[in-house]
Design an enzyme around this catalytic site. Structure first.
Site, PDB file in Angstrom:
ATOM      1  N   ASP A  83       0.562  -1.367   0.233  1.00 49.44           N
ATOM      2  CA  ASP A  83      -0.036   0.393  -0.373  1.00 49.44           C
ATOM      3  C   ASP A  83       0.681   1.270   0.142  1.00 49.44           C
ATOM      4  OD1 ASP A  83       1.275  -0.422   2.693  1.00 49.44           O
ATOM      5  OD2 ASP A  83      -0.690   0.738   3.559  1.00 49.44           O
ATOM      6  N   ASP A 107       1.735  -9.079   3.169  1.00 44.66           N
ATOM      7  CA  ASP A 107       0.151  -8.541   3.965  1.00 44.66           C
ATOM      8  C   ASP A 107      -0.927  -8.661   3.636  1.00 44.66           C
ATOM      9  OD1 ASP A 107       2.374  -7.638   6.102  1.00 44.66           O
ATOM     10  OD2 ASP A 107       2.093  -5.899   5.461  1.00 44.66           O
ATOM     11  N   MET A 149       3.119 -11.759  11.412  1.00 44.91           N
ATOM     12  CA  MET A 149       3.118 -10.204  10.689  1.00 44.91           C
ATOM     13  C   MET A 149       1.569 -10.287   9.865  1.00 44.91           C
ATOM     14  SD  MET A 149       6.629  -9.006   8.969  1.00 44.91           S
ATOM     15  CE  MET A 149       8.351  -9.067   9.763  1.00 44.91           C
ATOM     16  N   ARG A 255       9.352 -13.822   5.252  1.00 47.52           N
ATOM     17  CA  ARG A 255       9.310 -12.589   4.629  1.00 47.52           C
ATOM     18  C   ARG A 255      10.692 -12.889   3.762  1.00 47.52           C
ATOM     19  NH1 ARG A 255       9.073  -6.408   6.629  1.00 47.52           N
ATOM     20  NH2 ARG A 255      11.169  -6.486   5.606  1.00 47.52           N
TER      21      ARG A 255
HETATM   22  O1  F6P Z   1       4.560  -5.062   4.933  1.00 44.70           O
HETATM   23  C1  F6P Z   1       5.295  -6.601   5.559  1.00 44.70           C
HETATM   24  C2  F6P Z   1       5.682  -6.301   6.870  1.00 44.70           C
HETATM   25  O2  F6P Z   1       6.748  -7.102   6.695  1.00 44.70           O
HETATM   26  C3  F6P Z   1       4.096  -6.421   7.995  1.00 44.70           C
HETATM   27  O3  F6P Z   1       4.116  -7.444   7.501  1.00 44.70           O
HETATM   28  C4  F6P Z   1       5.236  -5.889   8.826  1.00 44.70           C
HETATM   29  O4  F6P Z   1       4.328  -5.028   9.883  1.00 44.70           O
HETATM   30  C5  F6P Z   1       6.293  -4.080   8.178  1.00 44.70           C
HETATM   31  O5  F6P Z   1       6.778  -4.576   6.944  1.00 44.70           O
HETATM   32  C6  F6P Z   1       7.752  -5.155   9.349  1.00 44.70           C
HETATM   33  O6  F6P Z   1       8.622  -3.954   8.747  1.00 44.70           O
HETATM   34  P1  F6P Z   1      10.293  -4.316   9.300  1.00 44.70           P
HETATM   35  O7  F6P Z   1      10.835  -5.463   7.924  1.00 44.70           O
HETATM   36  O8  F6P Z   1      10.763  -2.607   8.494  1.00 44.70           O
HETATM   37  O9  F6P Z   1      10.693  -4.025  10.697  1.00 44.70           O
END
Ligand code: F6P
Length: 328
Positions: A83, A107, A149, A255
Site C-alpha cells: 500500500d 500482508d 506479521m 519474508r
Molecule cells: O509490510 C510487510 C511487513 O513485513 C509487515 O508485515 C510488517 O509489519 C512490516 O513489514 C515490518 O517492517 P520492517 O521490516 O521494517 O520491520
C-alpha cells in the site's frame, strides 16, 4: 522493449540510481525471495527524510522524482509493492508519470485484488512454524503463542492459524478479551487437551486497548513497526491460567527464502499482464486478481487505504464452526 531497473525503490528515483536490465540479469531469479534491485521502506518522494545534523527534516522531493523519471525517457514506470508503494505511485501518476502497479506484499492488504504475491509464501512459513511449535506445546503441556506479521490486517494470522490448527486466532480486526482466551485454554485442559496454540497477528489488540509498538522508524512515512503483542499476552495468559506460556515471534523469517510455487505462478501471471498493460499504454492502473481472472484496477481505488479482513469473512465463520476461538 528496453527495461531499466531502478535501485532501492523510490530512493533510486530521487537519487537517479538505475541500471539497464538484460535477460541475463533476471534469468534464474524465479526461486529467489527479496529483490535483486533492492528496496526501501523509507523513501517517499512527497515526504523525504533528510538529516540536518541530529535533526530530521522532511522535504517534498516529488518535483525531483518526476524530473528524473522524465529524463529517463521511459514509456511507463512499473511500481511493484504494497500500500505504501502504490499510494506513492498514485500520487506520481497524478503528477503526470505513466504508471502500472503490481501488487506485492506478504500482508495481502491491498484494495482491488483478492491476493498479493508474497502472501502465500509468508503463510507457508508461518504454518511451518506453528507445525513445529505443536511438539513442545503437546509434550510439555504449555500454551504456545506464535506471533505472525501482517501489519494492521489479520490475513496471515487467519490463514496460518487455520492451516496450523491454531486453537485461538487473534487478529487486529477482532479486539480480544484475555479472559475469554484464558477460559478457552482452561476448557481445553478440562477436556484433556493440556496444551493450546495461540496464533496472534502483530497488529492484534485487546478490547479497549492498544497495539504493541516494537520501534518507531522516524524516517518512514509509516513509522510504526509492530511487534511484541505475543509476549504481553503470554504473561497475561500464564497469570490467568497458571499454565506455563511461551511466545515465538516468526518475524522476518516470513519474508525470506524461496517463494512457494503458488507465488511464483502468481508473480508470473501478474508480471506478464503488467507487460501487456505497458505495451497497450494502459497506465494509472494496477493489475489485480479478481476470482480466476486478472483485472485492471484504477490506482485511485488501490490508494483508498488498506484491505483488512471483513468481519463476516467465510473463513472466520468456518473456523468458529470448528471451535476456534477469536478472543471475542
Ligand atoms: O509490510 C510487510 C511487513 O513485513 C509487515 O508485515 C510488517 O509489519 C512490516 O513489514 C515490518 O517492517 P520492517 O521490516 O521494517 O520491520
Amino acid at each position: 522493449m528496453e527495461v531499466i531497473g531502478i535501485e532501492d525503490g523510490y530512493h533510486g528515483v530521487i537519487h537517479n540510481r538505475y541500471r539497464k536490465l538484460e535477460f541475463d540479469d533476471v534469468s534464474g531469479i524465479l526461486t529467489l525471495g527479496g529483490t535483486i534491485l533492492g528496496t526501501s521502506k523509507t523513501a517517499n518522494p512527497y515526504r523525504y527524510a533528510v538529516k540536518k545534523g541530529k535533526k530530521l527534516e522532511f522535504k517534498d522531493m516529488s518535483a525531483t522524482a518526476v524530473e528524473n523519471i522524465n529524463k529517463l525517457d521511459i514509456d511507463c514506470l512499473v511500481c511493484i509493492g504494497g500500500d505504501g508503494t502504490l499510494n506513492i505511485a498514485h500520487h506520481l501518476f497524478k503528477d503526470g508519470i505513466l504508471i502500472v502497479g503490481v501488487p506485492k506484499t506478504i500482508d495481502n492488504d491491498l484494495r482491488g485484488t483478492d491476493i498479493t504475491f508474497g502472501f502465500d509464501s509468508a503463510v507457508y512459513i508461518a504454518t511451518w512454524g506453528i507445525d513445529r511449535i505443536h511438539s513442545t506445546a503437546q509434550s510439555h503441556h504449555r500454551v504456545m503463542i506464535v506471533e505472525v506479521m501482517g501489519h494492521n490486517a489479520g490475513w496471515i494470522a487467519l490463514h496460518s492459524g487455520i492451516a496450523g490448527g491454531g486453537d485461538i486466532i487473534l487478529m487486529p480486526e477482532i479486539p480480544y478479551d484475555a479472559e475469554i482466551i484464558s477460559e478457552k485454554v482452561r476448557e481445553r485442559s478440562r477436556k484433556g487437551k493440556r496444551f493450546s496454540i495461540v496464533v496472534v497477528a502483530e497488529g492484534a489488540k485487546p478490547k479497549g486497548g492498544d497495539i504493541v509498538i516494537q520501534r518507531i522508524v522516524k524516517e518512514s512515512s509509516d513509522p510504526i513497526r509492530l511487534g511484541g503483542i505475543g509476549f504481553v499476552l503470554g504473561e497475561q495468559i500464564e497469570k490467568m491460567t497458571g499454565i506455563e506460556t511461551r511466545t515465538v515471534v516468526m518475524g522476518h523469517l516470513q519474508r525470506g527464502g524461496t517463494p512457494t510455487p503458488f507465488d511464483r505462478v502468481l508473480a508470473t501471471r501478474l508480471g506478464s499482464k503488467a507487460v501487456d498493460m505497458v505495451a497497450s499504454k494502459k497506465c494509472g492502473y494496477m493489475v489485480g486478481v479478481k476470482g480466476d481472472s486478472l483485472a485492471e484496477v484504477p490506482l485511485e481505488e488501490v490508494a483508498k487505504g488498506p484491505r483488512t479482513v471483513p468481519l463476516g469473512h467465510p473463513l472466520i465463520e468456518d473456523a468458529r464452526g470448528l471451535g476456534t476461538c477469536f478472543g471475542d
